[in-house]
Design an enzyme around this catalytic site. Structure first.
Site, PDB file in Angstrom:
ATOM      1  N   TYR A   1       0.822  -1.210   0.000  1.00  0.00           N
ATOM      2  CA  TYR A   1       0.000   0.000   0.000  1.00  0.00           C
ATOM      3  C   TYR A   1       0.852   1.254   0.000  1.00  0.00           C
ATOM      4  O   TYR A   1       0.390   2.343  -0.316  1.00  0.00           O
ATOM      5  CB  TYR A   1      -0.928   0.034   1.229  1.00  0.00           C
ATOM      6  CG  TYR A   1      -0.311   0.613   2.466  1.00  0.00           C
ATOM      7  CD1 TYR A   1       0.395  -0.188   3.348  1.00  0.00           C
ATOM      8  CD2 TYR A   1      -0.419   1.980   2.753  1.00  0.00           C
ATOM      9  CE1 TYR A   1       0.973   0.347   4.482  1.00  0.00           C
ATOM     10  CE2 TYR A   1       0.171   2.500   3.886  1.00  0.00           C
ATOM     11  CZ  TYR A   1       0.862   1.696   4.753  1.00  0.00           C
ATOM     12  OH  TYR A   1       1.442   2.228   5.861  1.00  0.00           O
TER      13      TYR A   1
ATOM     14  N   ALA B   1       1.681   3.490  -6.770  1.00  0.00           N
ATOM     15  CA  ALA B   1       0.894   2.876  -7.845  1.00  0.00           C
ATOM     16  C   ALA B   1      -0.102   1.849  -7.334  1.00  0.00           C
ATOM     17  O   ALA B   1      -0.692   1.124  -8.117  1.00  0.00           O
ATOM     18  CB  ALA B   1       1.834   2.213  -8.853  1.00  0.00           C
ATOM     19  N   CYS B   2      -0.306   1.774  -6.024  1.00  0.00           N
ATOM     20  CA  CYS B   2      -1.093   0.666  -5.488  1.00  0.00           C
ATOM     21  C   CYS B   2      -2.592   0.902  -5.588  1.00  0.00           C
ATOM     22  O   CYS B   2      -3.378  -0.019  -5.447  1.00  0.00           O
ATOM     23  CB  CYS B   2      -0.716   0.404  -4.032  1.00  0.00           C
ATOM     24  SG  CYS B   2      -1.248   1.709  -2.913  1.00  0.00           S
ATOM     25  N   GLY B   3      -3.023   2.143  -5.756  1.00  0.00           N
ATOM     26  CA  GLY B   3      -4.445   2.407  -5.900  1.00  0.00           C
ATOM     27  C   GLY B   3      -5.199   2.521  -4.602  1.00  0.00           C
ATOM     28  O   GLY B   3      -6.424   2.622  -4.607  1.00  0.00           O
TER      29      GLY B   3
END
Length: 279
Positions: A115, A119-121
């Site tokens: 997390y 780029a993990c969203g």
């Protein structure tokens, strides 16, 4: 210990004035990239692709900046496992950490470490709240004052220490500097986050954490992850050659970190914590 650079076959192509390609076959020097697995008491915590070297610093820095451990003294011993490649030669690509008596690592945080990537969203607010709640150091109260002229020149000072980059053109760098511009440590790696972990891990193993009154300087952009690592190490300022992300600026503002981007003398752009620079 693994190699830092490797000679690799390549073809150099030059387009002539007439538009025709002229080729030359030659070996080129590239930065080595190999996996490093970090284990805590035999349990695999993470695998990161890194440039071999300073593996113990990288291990300690990663565990601290990812929140798996709270203090460098939580580590009692570090050792390379005798893993082997297909030919039976040792790779030195696994480090096992023995913890001090009574230390309980936050392995749940290790499992959630994804997390922390930009780029993990994952929701930005959730990520920021998680970091500001878990950092052992309050960088917002750090009273250090920074000279704008010194800060603008820090990337050039960092560049002077990038010896492997001179040979390969393929490594990031991170350095910890005093407020007056003196380099304490500079580390290089194919991953910018690894370079930061190597520098922070060195400081931890030297007993220098928290890094109050110091500045983290990075050769690329300032991502959320790098701001997080600075906060977790107690660094009150982060200076980058390139731009920060929006979430990096948000985290810097929330945590009281001074964040500077596009630092190339005689200019720089301040995104958070301008009071330390006199504004």
């Amino acid at each position: 210990m693994g190699r830092v650079t490797s000679r690799t076959p390549s073809i150099r192509v030059e387009i002539t004035a007439g538009g025709e390609p002229r080729t030359t076959s030659r070996p080129d020097t590239l930065a080595v990239e190999e996996p490093l697995e970090i284990r805590v008491s035999g349990v695999s915590v993470t695998v990161t692709m890194r440039t071999p070297g300073d593996d113990f610093d990288l291990t300690v820095g990663n565990l601290l900046t990812e929140g798996v451990l709270r203090h460098a003294t939580d580590v009692q011993q570090l050792m390379h496992c005798l893993d082997e490649d297909e030919s039976g030669s040792p790779t030195y690509n696994v480090v096992d950490v023995t913890l001090a008596p009574g230390v309980v690592p936050d392995l749940d945080r290790a499992a959630r470490s994804g997390y922390q990537s930009s780029a993990c969203g994952v929701c930005g607010k959730t990520s920021i709240d998680a970091i500001t709640a878990t950092s052992p150091y309050a960088v917002a109260t750090d009273p250090v004052a920074l000279d704008p002229a010194v800060v603008a020149g820090l990337p050039d000072a960092l560049r002077e220490h990038q010896k492997v980059f001179d040979r390969t053109g393929g490594l990031h760098a991170a350095g910890i500097f005093t407020a007056s511009g003196e380099a304490l440590v500079v580390r290089e790696d194919v991953g910018r986050h690894n370079a930061v972990d190597k520098a922070v891990g060195w400081a931890g193993r030297e007993g220098l954490l928290p890094l109050s009154g110091h500045v983290l300087v990075v050769s690329g952009r300032a991502s959320f992850e790098l701001v997080q690592k600075a906060v977790m190490a107690g660094l009150p300022a982060l200076v980058a050659v390139s731009a920060p992300s929006s979430l990096a600026a948000d985290l810097a503002t929330r945590s009281g970190l001074t964040l500077v981007g596009f630092a190339r003398p005689p200019r720089m752009t301040v995104y958070a914590g301008a009071h330390r620079l006199g504004w």
